[in-house]
Enzyme design. Structure first.
Site, PDB file in Angstrom:
ATOM      1  CG  HIS A 104      40.365  78.938  37.351  1.00 46.37           C
ATOM      2  ND1 HIS A 104      41.330  77.964  37.425  1.00 46.37           N
ATOM      3  CD2 HIS A 104      40.975  80.017  36.831  1.00 46.37           C
ATOM      4  CE1 HIS A 104      42.478  78.442  36.995  1.00 46.37           C
ATOM      5  NE2 HIS A 104      42.298  79.697  36.622  1.00 46.37           N
ATOM      6  CE  LYS A 159      35.651  72.394  46.264  1.00 47.48           C
ATOM      7  NZ  LYS A 159      36.597  72.066  45.198  1.00 47.48           N
ATOM      8  CB  THR A 176      44.801  70.569  41.400  1.00 48.75           C
ATOM      9  OG1 THR A 176      44.244  71.402  42.414  1.00 48.75           O
ATOM     10  CG2 THR A 176      44.736  71.301  40.068  1.00 48.75           C
ATOM     11  CE  LYS A 213      48.111  69.563  44.369  1.00 48.02           C
ATOM     12  NZ  LYS A 213      47.403  70.578  45.173  1.00 48.02           N
ATOM     13  CE  LYS A 265      37.797  66.992  46.857  1.00 45.81           C
ATOM     14  NZ  LYS A 265      38.450  67.328  45.630  1.00 45.81           N
ATOM     15  NE  ARG A 266      37.637  76.709  51.340  1.00 43.30           N
ATOM     16  CZ  ARG A 266      37.573  78.029  51.278  1.00 43.30           C
ATOM     17  NH1 ARG A 266      38.527  78.706  50.670  1.00 43.30           N
ATOM     18  NH2 ARG A 266      36.577  78.694  51.838  1.00 43.30           N
TER      19      ARG A 266
HETATM   20  C1  NBG Z   1      38.796  76.154  41.040  1.00 44.24           C
HETATM   21  C2  NBG Z   1      37.960  74.952  40.650  1.00 44.24           C
HETATM   22  C3  NBG Z   1      38.776  73.678  40.679  1.00 44.24           C
HETATM   23  C4  NBG Z   1      40.031  73.857  39.859  1.00 44.24           C
HETATM   24  C5  NBG Z   1      40.775  75.084  40.318  1.00 44.24           C
HETATM   25  C6  NBG Z   1      42.005  75.360  39.492  1.00 44.24           C
HETATM   26  C7  NBG Z   1      38.006  78.411  41.571  1.00 44.24           C
HETATM   27  C8  NBG Z   1      37.251  79.592  41.106  1.00 44.24           C
HETATM   28  N1  NBG Z   1      38.028  77.344  40.777  1.00 44.24           N
HETATM   29  O1  NBG Z   1      38.030  72.605  40.172  1.00 44.24           O
HETATM   30  O2  NBG Z   1      36.852  74.843  41.504  1.00 44.24           O
HETATM   31  O3  NBG Z   1      40.852  72.739  39.964  1.00 44.24           O
HETATM   32  O4  NBG Z   1      39.966  76.224  40.231  1.00 44.24           O
HETATM   33  O5  NBG Z   1      41.699  75.472  38.154  1.00 44.24           O
HETATM   34  O6  NBG Z   1      38.579  78.458  42.626  1.00 44.24           O
END
Ligand code: NBG
Length: 942
Positions: free
Chosen positions: A487, A684, A786, A790, A678-679
């Site tokens: 991920h 980001k 993701t 949405k 987002k985080r």
């Molecule tokens: C996160 C990514 C995102 C991705 C999500 C789900 C982790 C390690 N990775 O870009 O930063 O959409 O995973 O796949 O949290």
């Protein structure tokens, strides 16, 4: 004897009912009341016996707003029971007229227009659903109905004395009652059919709230709407009582929750395994602009969904005991110990309520085998203290997203998840399968990131030591059973655990890792003779400075499939991050672009848009999101554009209203809502967004006549508690908000809002209301994203970089319907060596002015210099190349702004975005996992 006493003043009169009151006295009482004049209250303090006629009369008085003073508890209970019967009667008389095919009360419940309701009459539907759920769907309305029973008997209080929390619990338990027989039957079906099952192992499941989602997926919205109406329940208040199950920190955990929804909806025999953290993602508050963290004690009140299964506990042996000192776990050699995993099951309701899968979360407990040795030496307290350490294991979720800190407790959590889940699923496998060789035909285990990759040596251990298979056979079964999803490419996120953490508690796992590695390196040397650099890079063990186990290498080597989560991410993973392993095992590598569930993120979150879509193209899109392409021609239909605009407007007003009532903040629903949620992480680039806003602010201050559509910039997200720079960006945004608000020259034209405590529920509110979605990561760093999907599904236009799944979204919708900007991933990689942020500062006047304004303390009058570390980072390192992309960001923003004036053109693009979002359903993603990786087929429950 019965008598009446009456006392009155100017405003009210009180009638005391004294003695035995019967129905025949009602005429007299009514007469007294009719002549009452001012407001009447009945005092029941001395009322001794009543009959049912009187009870009904008192109930009616209450409904009419007449106060009942000193009502004895037994009378109160009687009134309530009679009220319930009355409801039932009304209900029967109406024979469920509420099953309106539009889902009637959609505005309260997000009620879908359900296929099953369309064809059938109301009573057929009721019968069909009744059969599906194995009996009654009598949620409320009789004194033995689920809701009433739970309300009274779970709390053992007078129903009149219960509050919204009790009502929520009772309602959720009632809903669980309805689904429970179907849930049992799902598992029975799997046992009988013995299909191959998918097991999704994840340290995080960011579930959010379940009540409204379960109602929607069970197709019970019309029934519930009616109950709610008849009982005059404050439904919104009730829903608000459910805490967000925040068992995840960001996209990875939310993806796992969407996947569960899709697997159940597609009737796949699947199960999620995770940890039952007592404390989920921390709660965020903002004080003087700074983020503060508070613990999220989400299980303080009993959770109505979970079912504890102590009989299915597993016992785990560890080669040492542990002590916790200041949150740091220390292994004590020489004293083996036992840990217990207790499963807590949660229902995962597929859309249509046909399949109800299980999410099994493990809680850690100490062994029942009391430490007799310590005890017999007189240390009773010390013997029990072991319990505390054991239970600490699943106490709290680590709040870092996309990064891991080298923490022993986290390592133990990962091991605990794996050891419990494998023991459990192997036990289940053995119940119906005698031959170990059939394991890969019966179980597919997906590792969600490297977090559960201890599964490789642990499964080997089970097959070698418990099944007594030979190495080659065990290795073959392990690889064919496991699959791994990566991920993130961030180097700091690739987990590496000190080898000694394996050696002391789990010496056998360390031994197995060594043997896997010995064989791996032999084959590397065989295939690439003389290439010792490659041997070093491929090895499962990093040697310097101290020996660490590379968990990604372990996962790739020990499984048959490795995938990334968007096309660009999977390509970079292969070509850069784990290049050597990809060359070694090219056939294992693939891509599975992420998706999100359209049930929660469109049907439930955006009922107005969902209805408009259904009216236009039918409701098949709910389970087949590709159907949305049928909306494409409607982008040119003026009537449909109007309808679409009305839904966006409704969502914006609803959001504005919620914001005002929950926080007192006001936003103008006629302004453009421009969001980034987002985080908080440097890659980001919320900081880049902040700079854009400062540039726009400067433009307005320099040229007050500038024509601009009012914009509201909304931010939400949490920063890891120890991530200073990310927290500083939160501070900057909050300070921008305050300064801009108090500046009359821009008031009503620009507004910045930071929404604290980002959560699934907040996203459900905000995403439908959003016009512009910012997806502005440095290209090559956001694996997929993701929330981008949405937003697209809900008709926001995306301004973003060519990164993650945004690239594929733009391909689907056509780049002309996107606002893409910035360096590509190749450009980022190739310019790194000579990139000079200072050049941009020296040569781009608007950029320089914006940075200087931040440094001038314009936004931080009371805290001079507070933002200096940001400036310093941007001008000297700027690893994520904010300054390189600001110019093109502003240009894309200008194009977007130009479109604001042309509502038809804007709406057309928005509709085309919705219509092109079909690919990004998690149903599509899951069907690819099921077909290409798991080879798992649907197993319908009769
Ligand atoms: C996160 C990514 C995102 C991705 C999500 C789900 C982790 C390690 N990775 O870009 O930063 O959409 O995973 O796949 O949290």
């Amino acid at each position: 004897m019965f008598r009446l006493e009456r006392s009155s003043d100017a405003e009210q009169s009180t009638i005391r009912l004294i003695g035995r009151v019967r129905s025949e006295h009602l005429g007299e009482i009514k007469n007294q009341m009719a002549g009452g004049g001012p407001k009447v209250t009945l005092d029941l303090e001395d009322l001794t016996v009543v009959d049912v006629g009187v009870v009904r009369f008192l109930g009616k008085c209450e409904r009419d707003g007449i106060g009942l003073l000193h009502c004895p508890p037994y009378v109160r209970e009687w009134i309530s029971r009679e009220g319930v019967k009355r409801m039932e009667k009304i209900r029967n008389e109406r024979a469920f007229p509420g099953t309106d095919p539009r889902g009637g009360e959609g505005k309260v419940m997000g009620a879908p227009k359900v296929a099953v309701l369309r064809a059938a009459t109301a009573s057929d539907t009721k019968e069909a659903l009744r059969r599906q759920y194995g009996g009654t769907i009598q949620l409320t309305g009789a004194d033995d109905a689920f809701y009433e029973r739970h309300l009274i008997f779970d709390n053992v209080v007078d129903p009149g004395a219960t509050g919204p929390r009790e009502r929520f619990e009772a309602f959720a338990r009632a809903m669980r009652d309805v689904l429970s027989q179907r849930w049992v039957r799902t598992e029975q079906t799997y046992q009988r059919v013995n299909p191959k099952r998918a097991y999704y192992l994840s340290m995080e499941f960011l579930i959010g709230r379940s009540l409204s989602n379960n109602i929607t997926n069970l197709l019970l919205s019309p029934f519930v709407s009616e109950d709610v109406r008849e009982r005059a329940l404050d439904w919104v208040g009730l829903l608000e009582q459910e805490p967000d199950a925040g068992l995840g920190s960001g996209g990875l955990g939310r993806l796992a929750a969407c996947f569960l929804d899709s697997m159940a909806t597609m009737q796949l025999p699947a199960m999620g395994y995770g940890l039952r953290y007592e404390y989920g993602m921390f709660r965020q508050s903002i004080e003087n602009g700074w983020q503060h963290e508070q613990p999220d004690n989400w299980l303080r009140r009993p959770d109505p969904w979970e079912v504890a299964r102590p009989d299915e506990r597993v016992e785990l042996k560890v080669g040492c005991t542990f002590e916790l000192r200041g949150g740091v776990l220390q292994a004590m050699n020489g004293q083996p110990s036992t840990l217990i995993g207790i499963p807590f099951d949660r229902p995962v309701v597929g859309y249509g309520g046909k399949t109800i899968n299980t999410l099994r979360l493990w809680a850690a407990a100490a062994s029942d085998y009391f430490d007799f040795q310590t005890f017999s030496h007189g240390d009773f307290v010390g013997a029990l203290a072991g319990t505390l350490v054991a239970e600490s294991l699943t106490r709290v979720l680590y709040p870092d997203d996309s990064t891991t800190q080298g923490q022993g407790l986290r390592f133990m959590q990962e091991w605990f998840l794996v050891a419990c889940s494998l023991a459990d699923l192997i036990r289940r496998f053995r119940r119906t399968n005698a031959d170990w060789n059939s394991l890969p035909e019966k179980a597919a285990i997906q590792l969600n990131d490297t977090h559960p990759s201890i599964a490789v040596p642990e499964l080997m251990r089970i097959l070698l030591d418990e099944a007594h298979l030979g190495w080659d056979q065990a290795w073959d079964l392990t690889q064919r059973t496991l699959a791994y999803t990566n991920h993130t490419l961030l180097p700091e996120a690739l987990e590496k655990w000190p080898l000694e953490w394996f050696e002391t508690p789990f010496p056998r796992l360390a031994e197995i890792i060594f043997e896997i590695n010995r064989r791996l390196l032999d084959s590397v040397r065989h295939r690439f003779p003389g290439d010792e650099g490659r041997v070093e890079r491929t090895s499962l063990i990093e040697e310097a400075p101290t020996k660490h186990v590379r968990m990604a290498n372990l996962a790739i080597v020990g499984s048959h499939s490795t995938n990334g989560v968007a096309a660009i991410h999977s390509a970079l993973l292969r070509s850069m991050t784990v290049k050597d392993l990809a060359e070694m095992f090219p056939e294992r590598f693939g891509n599975k672009t992420n998706g999100v569930t359209p049930r929660r993120w469109l049907l439930l979150a955006n009922p107005a848009l969902a209805r408009t879509i259904t009216e236009a193209i039918g409701d098949d899109w709910i389970e087949d999101l590709g159907q949305l392409t049928k909306l494409k021609p409607l982008a040119d239909d003026a009537g449909f554009r109007d309808a679409y605009r009305a839904t966006k407007r409704a969502a914006k007003s609803a959001f504005a209203q919620w914001l005002r009532s929950s926080s007192g903040q006001t936003v103008d629903p006629d302004s453009i809502f421009d969001c980034q949620i987002k985080r908080f992480h440097e890659y980001k680039r919320q900081c880049l967004n902040a700079l854009r806003i400062v540039v726009l602010y400067n433009r307005l201050r320099d040229n007050p006549m500038l024509e601009l559509t009012p914009r509201t910039f909304l931010f939400a997200g949490k920063a890891a508690p120890g991530y200073y720079l990310a927290k500083l960006v939160i501070k900057l945004l909050n300070n921008l908000a305050v300064t801009i608000d108090s500046d009359p020259s821009v008031r009503g034209r620009l507004k910045v809002v930071f929404l604290p405590e980002y959560s699934v529920s907040l996203a459900e509110r905000l995403i439908p209301a959003t016009d512009v979605s910012n997806q502005i990561s440095t290209a090559g760093y956001e694996a997929s994203g993701t929330s981008n999907m949405k937003f697209m599904m809900n008709g926001a236009l995306t301004i973003g970089t060519r990164d993650g799944a945004t690239i594929e979204m733009a391909q689907e919708a056509g780049e002309e319907n996107f606002f893409l900007f910035g360096l590509t991933a190749e450009q980022v990689a190739s310019s790194r060596s000579w990139y000079n942020p200072r050049w941009h500062y020296d040569n781009q006047p608007e950029l320089r002015a914006a940075m200087d304004l931040v440094s001038s303390n314009h936004f931080s009058r009371n805290e001079p210099g507070v933002f200096a570390p940001l400036r310093d980072t941007l001008l000297t390192r700027d690893y994520y190349m904010n300054l390189a992309d600001l110019g093109s960001y502003l240009e894309a923003d200008r194009n977007l702004w130009a479109l604001c004036g042309n509502s038809d053109a804007w709406t057309r693009k928005a509709i085309l975005n919705v219509a092109s979002s079909g690919k990004f359903s998690s149903d599509r993603t899951i069907s690819e996992y099921a077909t290409d990786i798991w080879h798992v087929k649907p197993c319908p429950v009769p």
